[in-house]
Design an enzyme around this catalytic site. Structure first.
Site, PDB file in Angstrom:
ATOM      1  N   ASP A  74     -26.892  49.368  40.799  1.00 28.47           N
ATOM      2  CA  ASP A  74     -26.366  49.656  42.151  1.00 28.47           C
ATOM      3  C   ASP A  74     -26.911  50.901  42.698  1.00 28.47           C
ATOM      4  O   ASP A  74     -26.492  52.203  41.913  1.00 28.47           O
ATOM      5  CB  ASP A  74     -24.852  49.240  42.179  1.00 28.47           C
ATOM      6  CG  ASP A  74     -24.456  49.234  43.526  1.00 28.47           C
ATOM      7  OD1 ASP A  74     -25.257  48.889  44.792  1.00 28.47           O
ATOM      8  OD2 ASP A  74     -23.211  49.418  43.749  1.00 28.47           O
TER       9      ASP A  74
ATOM     10  N   HIS B  99     -23.630  56.405  54.439  1.00 25.82           N
ATOM     11  CA  HIS B  99     -22.635  56.035  53.711  1.00 25.82           C
ATOM     12  C   HIS B  99     -22.273  57.057  52.779  1.00 25.82           C
ATOM     13  O   HIS B  99     -21.102  57.462  52.418  1.00 25.82           O
ATOM     14  CB  HIS B  99     -23.130  54.623  52.841  1.00 25.82           C
ATOM     15  CG  HIS B  99     -22.067  54.333  51.735  1.00 25.82           C
ATOM     16  ND1 HIS B  99     -20.810  53.910  52.046  1.00 25.82           N
ATOM     17  CD2 HIS B  99     -22.047  54.207  50.600  1.00 25.82           C
ATOM     18  CE1 HIS B  99     -20.179  53.522  51.026  1.00 25.82           C
ATOM     19  NE2 HIS B  99     -20.903  53.766  49.959  1.00 25.82           N
TER      20      HIS B  99
ATOM     21  N   GLU C 259     -18.555  45.963  50.064  1.00 25.63           N
ATOM     22  CA  GLU C 259     -19.797  46.591  50.361  1.00 25.63           C
ATOM     23  C   GLU C 259     -20.770  45.790  50.762  1.00 25.63           C
ATOM     24  O   GLU C 259     -21.328  44.663  49.968  1.00 25.63           O
ATOM     25  CB  GLU C 259     -20.154  47.681  49.378  1.00 25.63           C
ATOM     26  CG  GLU C 259     -19.154  48.814  49.053  1.00 25.63           C
ATOM     27  CD  GLU C 259     -19.590  49.785  48.097  1.00 25.63           C
ATOM     28  OE1 GLU C 259     -20.417  49.325  47.481  1.00 25.63           O
ATOM     29  OE2 GLU C 259     -18.943  50.839  48.307  1.00 25.63           O
TER      30      GLU C 259
ATOM     31  N   GLU D 215     -24.513  44.954  51.063  1.00 27.28           N
ATOM     32  CA  GLU D 215     -25.638  45.503  50.614  1.00 27.28           C
ATOM     33  C   GLU D 215     -26.965  44.429  50.465  1.00 27.28           C
ATOM     34  O   GLU D 215     -26.724  43.276  50.736  1.00 27.28           O
ATOM     35  CB  GLU D 215     -25.495  45.982  49.119  1.00 27.28           C
ATOM     36  CG  GLU D 215     -24.312  46.939  48.911  1.00 27.28           C
ATOM     37  CD  GLU D 215     -24.353  47.537  47.486  1.00 27.28           C
ATOM     38  OE1 GLU D 215     -25.097  47.119  46.819  1.00 27.28           O
ATOM     39  OE2 GLU D 215     -23.134  48.078  47.440  1.00 27.28           O
TER      40      GLU D 215
ATOM     41  N   ASP E  72     -20.686  43.779  47.195  1.00 29.59           N
ATOM     42  CA  ASP E  72     -20.214  44.766  46.091  1.00 29.59           C
ATOM     43  C   ASP E  72     -18.922  45.100  45.990  1.00 29.59           C
ATOM     44  O   ASP E  72     -18.600  46.151  46.357  1.00 29.59           O
ATOM     45  CB  ASP E  72     -21.189  45.885  45.870  1.00 29.59           C
ATOM     46  CG  ASP E  72     -20.711  46.992  44.539  1.00 29.59           C
ATOM     47  OD1 ASP E  72     -20.498  46.242  43.728  1.00 29.59           O
ATOM     48  OD2 ASP E  72     -21.048  48.048  44.849  1.00 29.59           O
TER      49      ASP E  72
ATOM     50  N   ARG F 102     -10.894  51.006  45.584  1.00 27.35           N
ATOM     51  CA  ARG F 102     -11.202  52.243  45.808  1.00 27.35           C
ATOM     52  C   ARG F 102     -10.292  53.141  44.968  1.00 27.35           C
ATOM     53  O   ARG F 102     -10.499  54.199  44.903  1.00 27.35           O
ATOM     54  CB  ARG F 102     -11.203  52.567  47.419  1.00 27.35           C
ATOM     55  CG  ARG F 102     -11.997  51.765  48.322  1.00 27.35           C
ATOM     56  CD  ARG F 102     -13.630  52.079  47.851  1.00 27.35           C
ATOM     57  NE  ARG F 102     -14.354  51.506  48.890  1.00 27.35           N
ATOM     58  CZ  ARG F 102     -15.658  51.504  48.585  1.00 27.35           C
ATOM     59  NH1 ARG F 102     -16.141  52.195  47.243  1.00 27.35           N
ATOM     60  NH2 ARG F 102     -16.531  50.847  49.422  1.00 27.35           N
TER      61      ARG F 102
ATOM     62  N   GLN G 142     -11.386  53.011  41.268  1.00 31.91           N
ATOM     63  CA  GLN G 142     -12.660  53.761  41.451  1.00 31.91           C
ATOM     64  C   GLN G 142     -12.312  55.273  41.578  1.00 31.91           C
ATOM     65  O   GLN G 142     -12.925  55.982  40.671  1.00 31.91           O
ATOM     66  CB  GLN G 142     -13.408  53.497  42.722  1.00 31.91           C
ATOM     67  CG  GLN G 142     -14.765  53.959  42.633  1.00 31.91           C
ATOM     68  CD  GLN G 142     -15.546  53.529  43.901  1.00 31.91           C
ATOM     69  OE1 GLN G 142     -15.207  52.639  44.517  1.00 31.91           O
ATOM     70  NE2 GLN G 142     -16.917  54.234  44.124  1.00 31.91           N
TER      71      GLN G 142
ATOM     72  N   LYS H  35     -15.494  48.335  39.966  1.00 30.48           N
ATOM     73  CA  LYS H  35     -16.592  47.604  40.519  1.00 30.48           C
ATOM     74  C   LYS H  35     -16.600  46.359  39.544  1.00 30.48           C
ATOM     75  O   LYS H  35     -17.390  45.277  40.333  1.00 30.48           O
ATOM     76  CB  LYS H  35     -17.734  48.404  40.482  1.00 30.48           C
ATOM     77  CG  LYS H  35     -17.810  49.723  41.303  1.00 30.48           C
ATOM     78  CD  LYS H  35     -18.155  49.440  42.966  1.00 30.48           C
ATOM     79  CE  LYS H  35     -18.440  50.700  43.501  1.00 30.48           C
ATOM     80  NZ  LYS H  35     -18.815  50.275  44.861  1.00 30.48           N
TER      81      LYS H  35
ATOM     82  N   THR I 202     -19.084  40.850  41.965  1.00 28.46           N
ATOM     83  CA  THR I 202     -20.194  41.185  42.702  1.00 28.46           C
ATOM     84  C   THR I 202     -20.535  39.993  43.279  1.00 28.46           C
ATOM     85  O   THR I 202     -21.065  38.982  42.488  1.00 28.46           O
ATOM     86  CB  THR I 202     -21.240  42.105  42.033  1.00 28.46           C
ATOM     87  OG1 THR I 202     -20.613  43.239  41.335  1.00 28.46           O
ATOM     88  CG2 THR I 202     -22.021  42.542  43.281  1.00 28.46           C
TER      89      THR I 202
ATOM     90  N   GLU J  59     -14.867  53.264  55.090  1.00 26.31           N
ATOM     91  CA  GLU J  59     -15.600  53.902  56.096  1.00 26.31           C
ATOM     92  C   GLU J  59     -15.117  53.511  57.543  1.00 26.31           C
ATOM     93  O   GLU J  59     -14.691  54.284  58.292  1.00 26.31           O
ATOM     94  CB  GLU J  59     -17.251  53.918  56.165  1.00 26.31           C
ATOM     95  CG  GLU J  59     -17.845  54.362  55.118  1.00 26.31           C
ATOM     96  CD  GLU J  59     -19.360  53.945  55.098  1.00 26.31           C
ATOM     97  OE1 GLU J  59     -20.118  54.268  55.724  1.00 26.31           O
ATOM     98  OE2 GLU J  59     -19.609  52.957  54.316  1.00 26.31           O
TER      99      GLU J  59
END
Lengths: 391, 391
Positions: free
Chosen positions: A115, A122, A187, A189, A219, A223, A226, A239, A243, A343
């Site tokens: 990844d 970002h 996420e 992607e 993904d 948070r 992490q 993570k 996924t 975000e």
């Protein structure tokens, strides 16, 4: 033009021709190609035509991916011809299965999953949230595409429910707190799928001969887990619980018209990251509980997919069929173009309003759907619903 | 006692009974068990006895590993009996192949590879070197075993030559420099091999039912590439070029007498990391160009292997057959007990003296051999020679 009718609400048209693994009822999973609202059963077609069907009878795309670029091009040319020429209709039509009746499974066995972190927008926003008071981009960011290995064994296909992970979060004192993540995020992607492997460095110019196509990737990220664990060796349990990828792999060949000039890269990069490589004009959309909450422009990514492959292999690491290289969260320059809740909501401080509900992070029962289009070329969706944490 | 003679220089005795994949000449690779200086050809023995040999005719141990703990115990009991009872001699002896005539290959297909950082002595020394002026242990270190995913596709078997990787290093200014690593290092580790998979959290008490055995690991590291890239997402190209493992997997069952009380863990850990779990009294040795340069006590590790497995799965991540969980560098409290050159030479500042040569980091042509014993139980070696960087 094709003799296959394309209903207005069909998930695909006739030019994407993405590959996936489908079955109907108790049948054995096998290779299919999506056309409008149908799936072309390649094994059925091959057997009817008297051809060896071993590669398309496989339960994953890996044998097909391993064939390499000439075979991929030939397969696409044959399919395009069969689906456009009226004379082929009687032969092909019996092998078109209604997509609504099919169950999709993982399209390929993931070899290694890497990844990246290739969106400057970002990376800047995450840096501001996770490392306030320091420059948002680390000094290496504009010199190499930062990436890390993820967990291949927990990559799941669209539709798989995702159980909220448990883990250690920062507590009020030195002692961390164990429990379900309260900052579960997505996420958005793109994930580039390696077809033909390589035993050494792959230059940016060789991207198209080793990468077969692209999937949409969610993904999922916890948070709080992490943030507590990631210094100094990077993300792990925040993570590795899941996924999600789309069931359909869109061939690179379908994206030719969506290739665009990459972002301006300044300061200049090392030679191994230079040379002609394309960005892609793909727009991702994120839907949360049926409400669109973001549209994310892939064209705004700083590093190109060819650079991700060149970087991964410059140290001599080999690529294997089924390697998955994800772009990292696709976020545009405006905050409402961001591909993650951290975000979009400023780490939960400014919740989104969804009808009569508010969301800082994901709640149990929430459903996230990612979609994407590239100048008319459609990607398969990635859908996932959040299940409560284990007792 | 066994009827198999054990020469003084034999790599194993008769109690380890490690599993590996061997072939002689052009034969197909298959499962063997090492006994003294011989390899017992399980497929040949099974066929001669009229049994189905499919699992031991496989070219990797994964089908055997997937059978689970009852089958592993049964296999070991049968082998022990056959090798000790004089009456079995005539049946077994024809299937003992001289180890010197065999070529070994990768013992198992690596599913996911996770590398930990479980030695406090190593973590402190690395912190002092990589982050001078800050506390050497990050605040999370004593609350969870820090780990990250490595590259499964570049795990190679003992004897494979390792090409010096190229990559970006810190330059004198802001611009990094590209070139061959000048800080190529080894890391001496143990790697725990998952046999039976799991679909959810594995408690510390369930370690023995999912982990089959252990290999020796050399986690080759390019310190200059690693130092430049690893903030914020962890090591990537500084590690992913190669990781060497021993050809032989020593069953957990062989280590029973080497189980010891784990290190004192203070402050107390979260509940999921507590419960009875053992350390192991394994001593690793590192030989560089024929000179022993370190002896590393595994018993001094802070986290136990059962805790590594519990941590990896507490977020719900599944385990698969062939998952490899490496301990991280095994370093004892004294600097001459360190399992890496970055520690042994203070990042190259205090080179080792090897006869008439000095070594800060590895030079082209250097050969590193790791060995280990656990109270008389021997591990297979990991041997690797450094080849010059690509053109």
């Amino acid at each position: 033009m094709s003799w296959v009718p394309v209903p207005a609400d069909a998930p695909f048209g006739i030019t994407e021709l993405p590959y996936g693994i489908f079955r109907v009822g108790d049948e054995r999973p096998r290779v299919g190609v999506a056309v409008a609202d149908r799936i072309l059963d390649l094994a059925g077609l091959a057997r009817a035509a008297g051809f060896d069907a071993e590669i398309v009878e496989a339960t994953n795309l890996n044998p097909f991916l391993a064939l390499g670029p000439d075979a991929w091009a030939e397969s696409r040319a044959i399919l395009t011809s069969l689906l456009s020429e009226e004379s082929a209709r009687d032969v092909v039509q019996p092998h078109l299965v209604p997509a609504a009746t099919a169950t999709m499974s993982m399209p390929f066995d993931v070899a290694d999953y890497v990844d990246f972190y290739a969106s400057e927008h970002h990376a800047r926003r995450l840096g501001e949230i996770l490392r306030p008071g320091t420059p948002p981009l680390t000094p290496n960011w504009k010199h190499l595409p930062i990436g890390y290995h993820g967990r291949a064994g927990t990559v799941v296909v669209s539709g798989t429910e995702v159980v909220r992970p448990r883990g250690l979060h920062r507590g009020s004192g030195e002692q961390p707190v164990f429990g379900p993540s309260s900052k579960l995020d997505f996420e958005a992607e793109l994930g580039w799928v390696v077809g033909a492997g390589s035993d050494g460095p792959v230059g940016v110019g060789d991207f198209g001969s080793c990468v077969f196509g692209v999937v949409l990737v969610n993904d999922w990220s916890a948070r709080d887990i992490q943030a507590y664990e990631y210094v100094p060796l990077g993300p792990f349990l925040g993570k590795s619980f899941a996924t999600s990828i789309s069931a359909w792999v869109v061939p690179l060949a379908a994206l030719e018209d969506a290739a665009v000039e990459p972002s301006v890269q300044e300061p200049p990069l090392a030679a191994y990251l230079q040379g002609p490589s394309a960005g892609y004009d793909v727009e991702l959309s994120v839907e949360l509980n049926g409400v669109e909450i973001s549209r994310c422009p892939y064209a705004s990514m700083y590093y190109t997919p060819a650079q991700l492959v060149a970087h991964t292999t410059v140290n001599g690491a080999r690529l294997r069929t089924g390697d998955l290289l994800a772009s990292g969260t696709v976020s545009g320059p405006d905050r409402d173009q961001a591909g993650s809740l951290i975000e979009l909501t400023a780490d939960g401080a400014e919740p989104l309003i969804l009808g009569d509900q508010r969301r800082g992070y994901l709640q149990d029962g929430d459903e996230v759907v990612l979609r994407a289009t590239a100048r008319g070329i459609r990607f398969g969706e990635v859908r996932g619903r959040v299940r409560p944490a284990l007792g």
